[in-house]
Write an enzyme that holds these catalytic residues in place. Structure first.
Site, PDB file in Angstrom:
ATOM      1  N   ASP A 222       0.827  -1.206   0.000  1.00 35.20           N
ATOM      2  CA  ASP A 222       0.000   0.000   0.000  1.00 35.20           C
ATOM      3  C   ASP A 222       0.868   1.266   0.000  1.00 35.20           C
ATOM      4  O   ASP A 222       1.855   1.344   0.736  1.00 35.20           O
ATOM      5  CB  ASP A 222      -0.865  -0.031   1.273  1.00 35.20           C
ATOM      6  CG  ASP A 222      -1.948   1.023   1.281  1.00 35.20           C
ATOM      7  OD1 ASP A 222      -2.785   1.006   0.372  1.00 35.20           O
ATOM      8  OD2 ASP A 222      -1.954   1.864   2.204  1.00 35.20           O
ATOM      9  N   GLU A 283       1.730  -0.609  -5.007  1.00 38.13           N
ATOM     10  CA  GLU A 283       0.657   0.350  -5.279  1.00 38.13           C
ATOM     11  C   GLU A 283       1.317   1.720  -5.279  1.00 38.13           C
ATOM     12  O   GLU A 283       1.522   2.326  -4.236  1.00 38.13           O
ATOM     13  CB  GLU A 283      -0.436   0.295  -4.205  1.00 38.13           C
ATOM     14  CG  GLU A 283      -1.659   1.087  -4.628  1.00 38.13           C
ATOM     15  CD  GLU A 283      -2.150   2.132  -3.645  1.00 38.13           C
ATOM     16  OE1 GLU A 283      -3.221   2.711  -3.902  1.00 38.13           O
ATOM     17  OE2 GLU A 283      -1.476   2.401  -2.621  1.00 38.13           O
TER      18      GLU A 283
END
Ligand code: NOJ
Ligand code: CA
Length: 558
Positions: A222, A283
């Site tokens: 993330d 990401e």
């Protein structure tokens, strides 16, 4: 944990260049909206395990699970308090082990979501930091700074949160006086770690090993572009319209700082200690494909989400350009390109591709949004876009529910919305709830078979009955049947490992070869002749051998 024969087979390393993640189709499970085994209205890990057969039938190679770790759920689990445990709303570690074993038994790999940029404000480290004095070791794990102004009453710099509002919150010190400020690029409940801190670095190596020891095949990382901040935390005026996660502008002092690559080199070495091909997927929202490719150099991560592709409009020339750029730029660093059209942060592509007004991805869609899509146009384009994507060489990501053709849910009542974006912008930006609604399994069942109780943490629209998986499974023309056929053909022909060769076409039409397959996508208004050969799949019916508007066809040419 018991080890199965397939576990052992999956653990074997591939020849360099033939690792599974180079060509895998990876299905994103957003656990709270996938399937709810205990009926409390929130999906859970036993719900996932119960549906592994459906995923095997669909034909995916791997699943990525969005966060299920212990969390107060202020940002749907992207706010973690214990990185090495399962939140009770999702189940237990034993439930996770069952899921992993069940997936591996079916030949499906499992990657989990790692959230290293920030923790929850309820994390024991942040609670310690709040109780400790300015300048203490406990505060040094996060980004605490004195405020500006005579009494420190102004934030340390002008950064805004991706979710809206300032990226700084002031704390009250132990003596009751207003004190330092801490940085949170997202919600105030998500304080950013200081990644120059060696304790933080060591803790995340421990977290990686915890899940690798349990047998996971990799991690989706993330905010992989955000861990390092420019020294001195200089002012910046952010471009909040720059993509869903705000990362499309250049020179941002908190995105894409060069020092972040050392972190991933360190993690690469941790993964290399383990059997088999474990993978890291970034990401990273960055301004260009070439910049994103820096995250997947040979000694760093393995994959990066291709958000440039996701953000490309339904336009033949633009799509061809981004496909070329992706294949070239990733090949230059020896990595595969990935392809993705939907995830839990963006408007579902069955709606997005038919928007008629500019609507930046991150704002979501709601009752007052301009340019609302016509559902039939959206679905038609989504099917055509997917049929094109699944023929491309590289790895593809699918988001749960897209195989059912689910659109964005636009009419969620204000009172039901849960995304922090909605709250932090006082309802100005709708946020991401519309792509997170629990998915329909059984047309006539309570909550469409999401559970037995009928409860659902976000309301499901009545028109979803006809999109339920059971009705689609029986219909050869359904979106589910199309995905199943495309995935089977993709696997049988090793398209993920293939090579793309463009075929000359009129503007508004894209055509390419991958092995013995010829793919033609007609983005123009008028029908065009299908390529010669045997049609093995199509996103919509051909008319007199011609491919109508917004339709993709797969033809066997050899
Ligand atoms: C990206 C995640 O995909 C998104 O859902 C989350 O809100 C932010 N990162 C913050 O963790
Ligand atoms: Ca549940």
């Amino acid at each position: 944990m018991t080890t199965t024969a397939l576990d052992t087979a999956l653990a074997l390393p591939s020849a360099p260049g033939a690792e599974w993640w180079r060509s895998a189709v990876i299905y994103q499970i957003y656990p709270r909206s996938f399937a709810d085994a205990n009926g409390d209205g929130i999906g859970d890990l036993p719900g996932v395990t119960a549906h592994l057969d459906d995923l095997q039938r669909l034909g995916v190679d791997a699943v990525w699970l969005s966060p299920f770790m212990t969390s107060p759920q202020k940002d749907a689990g992207y706010d973690v308090t214990d990185y090495c445990d399962v939140d009770p709303i999702f189940g237990t570690l034993a439930d996770f082990d069952d899921l992993l074993a069940g997936a591996h038994e079916r030949g499906i790999r499992v990657i989990v979501d790692l959230v290293p940029n920030h923790s929850s404000d309820q994390h024991v480290w942040f609670q310690e930091a709040l109780a400790a004095a300015p300048g203490s070791a406990a505060r040094a794990r996060y980004l605490f700074r004195d405020g500006k102004g005579e009494h420190g009453e102004l934030p340390p710099n002008n950064w805004d949160s991706v979710f809206g509002g300032p990226a700084w919150t002031r704390v009250t010190e132990a003596d009751g006086r207003p004190g330092q400020w801490y940085l949170h690029l997202f919600d105030a409940s998500q304080p950013d770690f200081d990644w120059t801190n060696t304790e933080v670095r060591a803790e995340f190596r421990r977290v990686l090993r915890f899940w690798l020891d349990r047998g996971v095949d990799g991690f989706r990382v993330d905010v992989a572009h955000g861990l390092m901040k420019k020294a001195g935390l200089p002012d910046y005026v952010p471009d909040i319209d720059g993509g869903s996660m705000g990362g499309d502008a250049s020179d941002v002092p908190y995105w894409g700082q060069p020092e972040v690559h050392d972190v991933y080199r360190e993690w690469h070495r941790v993964l290399a200690e383990y059997d088999g091909d474990r993978a890291l997927c970034a990401e990273a929202w960055l301004p260009s494909v070439a910049q994103t490719a820096l995250w997947v150099r040979p000694d760093e991560m393995n994959q990066a989400f291709n958000f440039a592709y996701l953000e490309t409009k339904w336009d033949a020339a633009a799509l061809r350009a981004v496909i070329d750029e992706s294949l070239t730029d990733y090949a230059a660093v020896g990595a595969p390109s990935t392809w993705v059209l939907s995830n839990h942060d963006v408007v579902r592509h069955a709606s997005r591709l038919a928007l008629t007004a500019d609507n930046p991805q991150g704002t979501g869609l709601g009752p007052n949004s301009p340019g609302k899509p016509i559902p039939e146009v959206g679905l038609r384009r989504a099917r055509a876009a997917t049929a094109m994507m699944l023929a491309l060489p590289g790895s593809a990501y699918l988001y749960q529910g897209e195989e059912l053709g689910l659109p964005e849910v636009i009419d969620i009542p204000d009172a039901a919305r849960q995304d922090p974006t909605w709250f932090r912008t006082n309802g100005e930006r709708y946020g991401r709830d519309g792509c997170r609604v629990p998915i329909p399994w059984v047309a006539g069942a309570p909550a469409y078979g999401f559970n037995d109780s009928g409860a659902s943490w976000l309301p499901q629209p009545p028109e979803w009955a006809r999109l339920a998986r059971d009705s689609q499974a029986a219909d050869a023309a359904s979106t589910l049947s199309m995905y199943t056929t495309l995935l089977a053909e993709r696997r049988a022909r090793d398209l993920g490992e293939g090579t793309l060769e463009w075929i000359q076409t009129p503007a508004d039409v894209l055509a390419f070869r991958n092995g013995s397959l010829t793919v033609l996508a007609n983005l123009g208004a008028d029908p065009v002749p299908a390529p010669n050969g045997r049609v093995i799949a199509a996103s919509g019916a051909l008319v007199d051998g011609r491919v109508p508007t917004d339709t993709t066809v797969w033809v066997e040419t050899d």
